[in-house]
Design a protein around this motif. Structure first.
Motif, PDB file in Angstrom:
ATOM      1  N   LEU A  61      49.773  41.443  47.686  1.00  0.00           N
ATOM      2  CA  LEU A  61      49.431  40.159  48.294  1.00  0.00           C
ATOM      3  C   LEU A  61      50.171  39.964  49.617  1.00  0.00           C
ATOM      4  N   VAL A  62      51.454  40.267  49.645  1.00  0.00           N
ATOM      5  CA  VAL A  62      52.252  40.102  50.862  1.00  0.00           C
ATOM      6  C   VAL A  62      51.781  41.082  51.936  1.00  0.00           C
ATOM      7  N   ARG A  63      51.593  42.331  51.552  1.00  0.00           N
ATOM      8  CA  ARG A  63      51.172  43.357  52.521  1.00  0.00           C
ATOM      9  C   ARG A  63      49.841  43.005  53.164  1.00  0.00           C
ATOM     10  N   SER A  94      57.824  33.535  46.370  1.00  0.00           N
ATOM     11  CA  SER A  94      56.454  33.572  45.837  1.00  0.00           C
ATOM     12  C   SER A  94      55.550  32.497  46.432  1.00  0.00           C
ATOM     13  N   SER A  95      56.130  31.471  47.044  1.00  0.00           N
ATOM     14  CA  SER A  95      55.292  30.436  47.661  1.00  0.00           C
ATOM     15  C   SER A  95      54.518  30.973  48.865  1.00  0.00           C
ATOM     16  N   ALA A  96      54.847  32.174  49.315  1.00  0.00           N
ATOM     17  CA  ALA A  96      54.096  32.789  50.413  1.00  0.00           C
ATOM     18  C   ALA A  96      52.716  33.247  49.955  1.00  0.00           C
ATOM     19  N   TYR A  97      52.553  33.496  48.658  1.00  0.00           N
ATOM     20  CA  TYR A  97      51.269  34.012  48.177  1.00  0.00           C
ATOM     21  C   TYR A  97      50.676  33.232  47.009  1.00  0.00           C
ATOM     22  N   ALA A 120      47.376  40.449  27.609  1.00  0.00           N
ATOM     23  CA  ALA A 120      46.426  39.826  28.540  1.00  0.00           C
ATOM     24  C   ALA A 120      47.061  39.634  29.915  1.00  0.00           C
ATOM     25  N   VAL A 121      48.304  39.187  29.950  1.00  0.00           N
ATOM     26  CA  VAL A 121      48.994  38.982  31.232  1.00  0.00           C
ATOM     27  C   VAL A 121      49.134  40.314  31.965  1.00  0.00           C
ATOM     28  N   LEU A 122      49.578  41.348  31.259  1.00  0.00           N
ATOM     29  CA  LEU A 122      49.730  42.663  31.889  1.00  0.00           C
ATOM     30  C   LEU A 122      48.388  43.183  32.394  1.00  0.00           C
ATOM     31  N   TYR A 123      47.359  43.031  31.578  1.00  0.00           N
ATOM     32  CA  TYR A 123      46.032  43.525  31.945  1.00  0.00           C
ATOM     33  C   TYR A 123      45.531  42.871  33.235  1.00  0.00           C
ATOM     34  N   VAL A 124      45.674  41.549  33.343  1.00  0.00           N
ATOM     35  CA  VAL A 124      45.158  40.863  34.531  1.00  0.00           C
ATOM     36  C   VAL A 124      45.997  41.189  35.760  1.00  0.00           C
ATOM     37  N   LEU A 125      47.307  41.293  35.609  1.00  0.00           N
ATOM     38  CA  LEU A 125      48.147  41.653  36.757  1.00  0.00           C
ATOM     39  C   LEU A 125      47.766  43.028  37.294  1.00  0.00           C
ATOM     40  N   GLU A 126      47.597  43.981  36.404  1.00  0.00           N
ATOM     41  CA  GLU A 126      47.216  45.333  36.831  1.00  0.00           C
ATOM     42  C   GLU A 126      45.787  45.366  37.363  1.00  0.00           C
ATOM     43  N   GLY A 127      44.897  44.613  36.734  1.00  0.00           N
ATOM     44  CA  GLY A 127      43.501  44.603  37.157  1.00  0.00           C
ATOM     45  C   GLY A 127      43.308  44.029  38.547  1.00  0.00           C
ATOM     46  N   VAL A 128      43.924  42.897  38.819  1.00  0.00           N
ATOM     47  CA  VAL A 128      43.750  42.280  40.140  1.00  0.00           C
ATOM     48  C   VAL A 128      44.474  43.094  41.207  1.00  0.00           C
ATOM     49  N   THR A 129      45.562  43.755  40.859  1.00  0.00           N
ATOM     50  CA  THR A 129      46.245  44.630  41.822  1.00  0.00           C
ATOM     51  C   THR A 129      45.303  45.746  42.250  1.00  0.00           C
ATOM     52  N   GLY A 130      44.653  46.380  41.286  1.00  0.00           N
ATOM     53  CA  GLY A 130      43.688  47.440  41.611  1.00  0.00           C
ATOM     54  C   GLY A 130      42.521  46.927  42.430  1.00  0.00           C
ATOM     55  N   PHE A 131      42.029  45.746  42.070  1.00  0.00           N
ATOM     56  CA  PHE A 131      40.924  45.133  42.822  1.00  0.00           C
ATOM     57  C   PHE A 131      41.324  44.902  44.264  1.00  0.00           C
ATOM     58  N   LEU A 132      42.508  44.371  44.493  1.00  0.00           N
ATOM     59  CA  LEU A 132      42.958  44.070  45.851  1.00  0.00           C
ATOM     60  C   LEU A 132      43.223  45.340  46.663  1.00  0.00           C
TER      61      LEU A 132
END
Length: 166
Positions: free
Chosen positions: A19-21, A47-50, A151-163
């Protein structure tokens, strides 16, 4: 599968770095995880930056009033469904005025499951304001805490890959 706090922290850090990059902002629209994704993202200083908003829309009324999920969609498909999480993503993008949003709606247990949607069923969606979205379903094993952690781990990894693919 047992998900540790360390795994969650590492996944949250990886998403924050992307997100930052890329200079992107994000909002979460969470139901069964109760704000846990936003919590992991805010564990990092700055974290308020993103992270612009963490919306816990646990009830159907909140999904309607906060995120604009149509009554017909909830009635026809139920809260734990692809159409609902897709609406949750669009609603979070609009409400929080962000580049990206993630949504989670599931049955963490111990009750609430059905034959069609057993305990552990979780629907996820993530998408970008500029276009593009994904929705996925998983059925996790374990108790309420284990289902939510997975579920939390899955979504964090999933959206990272998407981005990374944007």
């Amino acid at each position: 599968m047992t998900v540790t706090d360390t795994q969650l922290a590492m996944a949250g850090e990886a998403l924050a770095e992307v997100l930052v990059r890329k200079g992107l902002t994000v909002a979460t629209a969470e139901s069964c995880t109760g704000g846990w994704v936003a919590k992991v993202l805010t564990d990092r200083a700055g974290s308020s930056a993103y992270l612009m908003a963490g919306l816990v829309t646990y009830s159907n009324d909140a999904k309607r009033s906060v995120l604009g999920v149509p009554d017909e969609t909830l009635e026809q498909h139920g809260a734990v469904s692809e159409p609902v999480v897709r609406h949750m993503v669009r609603g979070a993008i609009q409400v929080a005025n962000v580049d990206v949003a993630v949504a989670i709606s599931g049955i963490a247990g111990p009750g609430g499951g059905t034959e069609q949607k057993p305990v552990g069923t979780v629907w996820f969606a993530w998408g970008a304001a500029a276009g593009g979205a994904e929705a996925r379903v998983q059925c996790f094993e374990g108790d309420r805490d284990q289902v939510r952690r997975q579920a939390v781990l899955y979504v964090l990894e999933g959206v990272t890959g998407f981005l990374e693919g944007l």
